[in-house]
Write a protein that holds these residues in place. Structure first.
Motif, PDB file in Angstrom:
ATOM      1  N   HIS A 292      50.106  54.413  68.128  1.00  0.00           N
ATOM      2  CA  HIS A 292      49.810  55.806  67.795  1.00  0.00           C
ATOM      3  C   HIS A 292      48.533  56.245  68.505  1.00  0.00           C
ATOM      4  O   HIS A 292      47.802  55.430  69.042  1.00  0.00           O
ATOM      5  N   GLU A 293      48.308  57.557  68.510  1.00  0.00           N
ATOM      6  CA  GLU A 293      47.070  58.105  69.059  1.00  0.00           C
ATOM      7  C   GLU A 293      46.811  59.464  68.414  1.00  0.00           C
ATOM      8  O   GLU A 293      47.698  60.068  67.815  1.00  0.00           O
ATOM      9  N   TYR A 294      45.568  59.927  68.544  1.00  0.00           N
ATOM     10  CA  TYR A 294      45.176  61.234  68.034  1.00  0.00           C
ATOM     11  C   TYR A 294      44.868  62.123  69.239  1.00  0.00           C
ATOM     12  O   TYR A 294      44.139  61.718  70.145  1.00  0.00           O
ATOM     13  N   VAL A 295      45.424  63.339  69.257  1.00  0.00           N
ATOM     14  CA  VAL A 295      45.196  64.290  70.343  1.00  0.00           C
ATOM     15  C   VAL A 295      44.770  65.625  69.740  1.00  0.00           C
ATOM     16  O   VAL A 295      44.737  65.777  68.519  1.00  0.00           O
ATOM     17  N   ASP A 296      44.487  66.609  70.587  1.00  0.00           N
ATOM     18  CA  ASP A 296      44.080  67.950  70.148  1.00  0.00           C
ATOM     19  C   ASP A 296      42.892  67.873  69.188  1.00  0.00           C
ATOM     20  O   ASP A 296      42.980  68.247  68.011  1.00  0.00           O
TER      21      ASP A 296
ATOM     22  N   THR B 144      45.888  66.019  65.732  1.00  0.00           N
ATOM     23  CA  THR B 144      47.329  65.809  65.852  1.00  0.00           C
ATOM     24  C   THR B 144      47.563  64.312  65.999  1.00  0.00           C
ATOM     25  O   THR B 144      47.041  63.674  66.911  1.00  0.00           O
ATOM     26  N   LEU B 145      48.342  63.783  65.098  1.00  0.00           N
ATOM     27  CA  LEU B 145      48.691  62.369  65.110  1.00  0.00           C
ATOM     28  C   LEU B 145      50.010  62.223  65.861  1.00  0.00           C
ATOM     29  O   LEU B 145      50.985  62.902  65.538  1.00  0.00           O
ATOM     30  N   VAL B 146      50.041  61.334  66.855  1.00  0.00           N
ATOM     31  CA  VAL B 146      51.259  61.062  67.612  1.00  0.00           C
ATOM     32  C   VAL B 146      51.649  59.617  67.325  1.00  0.00           C
ATOM     33  O   VAL B 146      50.920  58.691  67.668  1.00  0.00           O
ATOM     34  N   ILE B 147      52.792  59.439  66.677  1.00  0.00           N
ATOM     35  CA  ILE B 147      53.303  58.110  66.367  1.00  0.00           C
ATOM     36  C   ILE B 147      54.439  57.835  67.345  1.00  0.00           C
ATOM     37  O   ILE B 147      55.422  58.567  67.374  1.00  0.00           O
ATOM     38  N   ARG B 148      54.304  56.795  68.150  1.00  0.00           N
ATOM     39  CA  ARG B 148      55.289  56.495  69.189  1.00  0.00           C
ATOM     40  C   ARG B 148      56.132  55.274  68.809  1.00  0.00           C
ATOM     41  O   ARG B 148      55.705  54.429  68.049  1.00  0.00           O
TER      42      ARG B 148
END
Length: 148
Positions: free
Chosen positions: A65-69, A73-77
Motif C-alpha cells: 500500500h501507499e499514501y498519495v495526495d 488517499t490510501l492506495v491498497i494494491r
C-alpha cells in the motif's frame, strides 16, 4: 600520389572504412498479453480527510500500500478481485471513530493507465470516499450520592 590512391582503394575494398547502411526502423511490435485480465490484482483508492490512517484488510495488516495526495488517499494494491473484502480504517488522531469499507468484486472497474509516455497498463480500481465521524465525548461521571 597514385600509390596512395591505390592504398585507399584497397582499404575501402577490405571494409575497414565501410560505412554502415542505415537500416529501416523496425515496425513497433504489437503488444502481447502474457497475463490474463482475471489474474490482475485490484487497487483500492480510498480518499479521506485525515492523514496516514491505519488499516487492516480482512483483519490482517497489508504491506502492499501507499499514501498519495498529501497522505490523504490510501492506495491498497494487489487485492484479489473475485471476492468481497473488508477494510477497517482507524484514524491515528484521537477523537474520530473507525470506519469500515466493504470492497465488492463489482467495485473494481477496468482502467487504462498511461505510464512513462506511451506505455499503457491495465488496472482494476475501486474508488471510495470516507468521511469519519467524530467520536462521542465521554459522558461526565455523575457524583456519587452520599450513603444514608
Amino acid at each position: 600520389m597514385k600509390a596512395l590512391h591505390r592504398i585507399l582503394i584497397l582499404i575501402a575494398a577490405s571494409g575497414l572504412f565501410a560505412v554502415p547502411a542505415f537500416a529501416a526502423k523496425p515496425a513497433p511490435s504489437e503488444p502481447t498479453s502474457d497475463v490474463s485480465e482475471a489474474d490482475i490484482g485490484g487497487e483500492a483508492f480510498i480518499q479521506m480527510k485525515l492523514e496516514f490512517v491505519k488499516f487492516t484488510l480482512d483483519g490482517k495488516e497489508w504491506e502492499n500500500h501507499e499514501y498519495v495526495d498529501n497522505r490523504k488517499t490510501l492506495v491498497i494494491r494487489g487485492v484479489e478481485r473475485g471476492s468481497e473484502h473488508t477494510v477497517v480504517l482507524s484514524p491515528r488522531e484521537s477523537g474520530w471513530e473507525p470506519y469500515t469499507v466493504v470492497l465488492k468484486p463489482t467495485d473494481f472497474k477496468r482502467t487504462n493507465v498511461s505510464q512513462k509516455g506511451k506505455t499503457t497498463v491495465i488496472a482494476f480500481r475501486a474508488k471510495h470516499s470516507v468521511d469519519f465521524a467524530k467520536a462521542a465525548a465521554p459522558a461526565p461521571a455523575k457524583p456519587a450520592e452520599p450513603a444514608k
